[in-house]
Design a protein around this motif. Sequence first.
Motif, PDB file in Angstrom:
ATOM      1  N   SER A  12       0.852  -1.188   0.000  1.00  0.00           N
ATOM      2  CA  SER A  12       0.000   0.000   0.000  1.00  0.00           C
ATOM      3  C   SER A  12       0.886   1.237   0.000  1.00  0.00           C
ATOM      4  O   SER A  12       1.886   1.303   0.722  1.00  0.00           O
ATOM      5  N   TRP A  13       0.483   2.217  -0.820  1.00  0.00           N
ATOM      6  CA  TRP A  13       1.245   3.461  -0.909  1.00  0.00           C
ATOM      7  C   TRP A  13       0.629   4.568  -0.066  1.00  0.00           C
ATOM      8  O   TRP A  13       0.962   5.742  -0.231  1.00  0.00           O
ATOM      9  N   ASN A  14      -0.216   4.218   0.871  1.00  0.00           N
ATOM     10  CA  ASN A  14      -0.874   5.249   1.680  1.00  0.00           C
ATOM     11  C   ASN A  14       0.104   6.023   2.553  1.00  0.00           C
ATOM     12  O   ASN A  14      -0.210   7.128   3.005  1.00  0.00           O
ATOM     13  N   PHE A  15       1.300   5.444   2.809  1.00  0.00           N
ATOM     14  CA  PHE A  15       2.255   6.166   3.641  1.00  0.00           C
ATOM     15  C   PHE A  15       2.745   7.436   2.952  1.00  0.00           C
ATOM     16  O   PHE A  15       3.271   8.345   3.602  1.00  0.00           O
ATOM     17  N   LEU A  16       2.547   7.542   1.635  1.00  0.00           N
ATOM     18  CA  LEU A  16       2.943   8.757   0.930  1.00  0.00           C
ATOM     19  C   LEU A  16       2.060   9.943   1.278  1.00  0.00           C
ATOM     20  O   LEU A  16       2.426  11.099   1.015  1.00  0.00           O
ATOM     21  N   ARG A  17       0.907   9.689   1.886  1.00  0.00           N
ATOM     22  CA  ARG A  17      -0.001  10.787   2.248  1.00  0.00           C
ATOM     23  C   ARG A  17       0.625  11.722   3.283  1.00  0.00           C
ATOM     24  O   ARG A  17       0.211  12.884   3.397  1.00  0.00           O
TER      25      ARG A  17
END
Length: 625
Positions: A487-492
């Motif tokens: 998941s790339w949600n950490f880029l938020r």
Amino acid sequence: MSAFVFPDPPTAATLADARRDLDGTKLSVKKLAAKIEDAEGRLARIVQESKTAIQALENEKAALEKHLEYTQAYISPMRRLPRELLEQIFLFNFEDYPCCAWVLSSVCSSWRRLALSMPKLWSKIRLVTSSEAPADTVRLWLERSGHKIPLDIEIFLHSPPSAASSSTRPRPPRRTTSNTILIADNWGANDWTPAMTPPPQGIAIPISPYVSVHAAGGTLLPVNLHAQNESMMPPIVGSERPRDTANSSKSRSTTQYWGYIAISYLVEQIHRWERFVFRFDKQFPSVAALKSIVGDAPLLREFEVSCAEGMSSGIPLDWPWLPCAQADSTYKLDQLKSVTLQYVPFKWSTPMLQNLQNLTLRSMPSTYVNTDRVLHIIASCPSLESLSLHFNAVHSAVLPLTPTTLSELKSFNVGGHYNLVAVIDTLILPSLESITFDIDTRDPIEDSLTSLLLRSSHPPLAHLSLSYSSANAGVGVYYGAGSSITSWNFLRDMDTLRTLQVGGTPFESLLMILGTPEDDDRWICPNLTKLNMRACQAHTNGAAKLVRLVDARNPDHTGGSMLAQFGGGTAPAKLRHLEVHDCAVLGEDVIEWLKNRIDEVICTEPMYDSSIYSPRSPPYHDTYV
């Protein structure tokens, strides 16, 4: 004289007349030949006398011109400069061109005397050489630097290719017959990695301002190897040896002992070392000479010994040299702030790896270390500003791991064994600006990355690289940190991120999260200006997703008002640099469209189209810039 016409047929009387005429003609020819020879002799004497006179005039003219030049030089303003002012001019030149002493000392006898009387001009050693070149170049340089001036040493030892490898690889074009080349500026020692391609033998490598270096995923590749100002090129030392049997034997002897001779000269002056950078592209016969690097170095600020490839397992890991010194050793290294050790033996407990500001370690393939000892190295340098670690074999911790804070660390580069994740999970880095992860992880890396940023109170991260260097192989299945992203949600939470480099991850999922936000959500990474992707698995709509991303972040002039409808009415920063290597087959039309939207586009298409799972024939591998 007209020709005599004899009647035909001849008679006895006409034949007698013809014989008398023949005798008379022969006598006339002989007399004329003698006159011609006499005239030519007189002409030759006149020419010789004229040439002699002309030569005498030319000699007189040359003497007068030489006298004229000497007189003009004698009355020139440069001749009237005070010695102190000329010394300052030399020193100003020395700041930009560390090897200028070789040029200045070749101008005239007075400049040579002045240059040789200034040890400062010889205090920066910049040497690209091979083990076949004379090691006395080092001795000469050290002798001219005096006995008190601190030394700034950078040596790159290039090993000639073996006969087997040279027969299969094309030989690089020869630009000089030298085996030893002096270079003009530093190499960017903190950025050099073992993946750097060494220069071909015999090619001069003057760096700034003659050469530019392009960084790609932590790997430096030398480009634009050409001199723009050959008048400032340092002199060439050494010459290529003949290929006869006697000289070949002598060359082998020199190759075998080059390291012992050169390093012995350098170690004699270890008390004057201020910087010591020694790089070699592969293990050379006299590599054991590095063991003699011991002793007090009270002025040493930076120390680097780097090999471009892993040394053989026959090299012992307990060398009696500074990086392997015992924990209770008392060597004076009070000023040491930067250490780089790549593919050379070192001990985790050596006092050399303490109280540093910049540390780069790349272990030998046969080196095994526990995670708690890796953490001990880090904790011994609480003031680190730059840290780069790469360990291929890491065992689990023996002692418990404790949280470690590096309040000044700005650049963190870690790669190698998956057990290094345990070290990352103990670090607190509140000032972090750049992260490079190149770990062969077994679990998703985003959890460790998110936890690191959370523990560090969300530092101002500007650069993030995940498995970009390991994906250089391009084609084929790759398992690494990038491919472990679920998941790339950490880029938020990375609003300050400006550069993102990713390798081995699904192509479309990253492009989707960086594209147009959904509903009233804000833009992800709104300050992102540089995006690099390598060996990312793409499907049939990979090119379309990339076009949508660029169209959203870099709209044309008519799309600016539409962009403000997303992300709370705030437009993100435009992409300035895009690299897509071995990911998706884009096509020349798509690449041309990208180049119209982005300042710099570099695209390398894969060897095969993964979207249709069939090999491409013939192999296709083009680069567009």
